[in-house]
Design a protein around this motif. Structure first.
Motif: not given
Length: 140
Positions: A48-60, A40-46
């Motif tokens: 939204x996608x993180x809260x939508x599920x399907x990921x094990x972790x987030x790298x910022x 995700x190239x923008x924080x807001x998009x990231x």
């Protein structure tokens, strides 16, 4: 036997994103260790996608165009809803690593020490720690 994880990378830096994706693809195929990376190239998009599920972790990667560095981490961590959050710091930001850990980051990586194995290790460790925390909280 290893595990496979899904990582969401939030970074506006195309070169850094390609590096992270390349490290994930370079993991040894034997042993079942796998890592898929979505960007995700923008924080807001990231968020939204993180809260939508399907990921094990987030790298910022701090400093996406729509957020200041400290605010990026704080808002991401607050909104991640139990998802492990790791920070990929530039060399000039590495001095703030302890502060990010104090704020709740699961790990802080730097580009100069990033490798396929260190990326996988960081994600796997963060996910396992989070699972243990959930198990512990269920027994309270």
């Amino acid at each position: 036997m290893g595990a496979s994880y899904s990582l969401l990378l939030v970074s506006s830096d195309e070169v850094l994103a390609a590096t992270v994706q390349g490290h994930a693809e370079a993991l040894p195929e034997d042993g079942g260790h796998g890592l898929t990376v979505d960007v995700a190239t923008r924080l807001a998009e990231g968020l939204d996608r993180a809260l939508g599920g399907g990921y094990d972790a987030l790298l910022l990667v701090l400093g996406t165009p729509d957020a200041a560095r400290a605010a990026s981490f704080r808002s991401t961590f607050a909104a991640a809803s139990g998802l492990p959050v790791m920070v990929l710091a530039t060399d000039t930001e590495a001095d703030a690593a302890l502060e990010w850990l104090d704020w709740g980051a699961d790990d802080v990586l730097t580009p100069d020490t990033l490798s396929p194995v260190s990326l996988y290790r960081s994600v796997a460790s963060a996910v396992r720690r989070r699972e243990l925390e959930v198990d512990r909280d269920q027994w309270r």
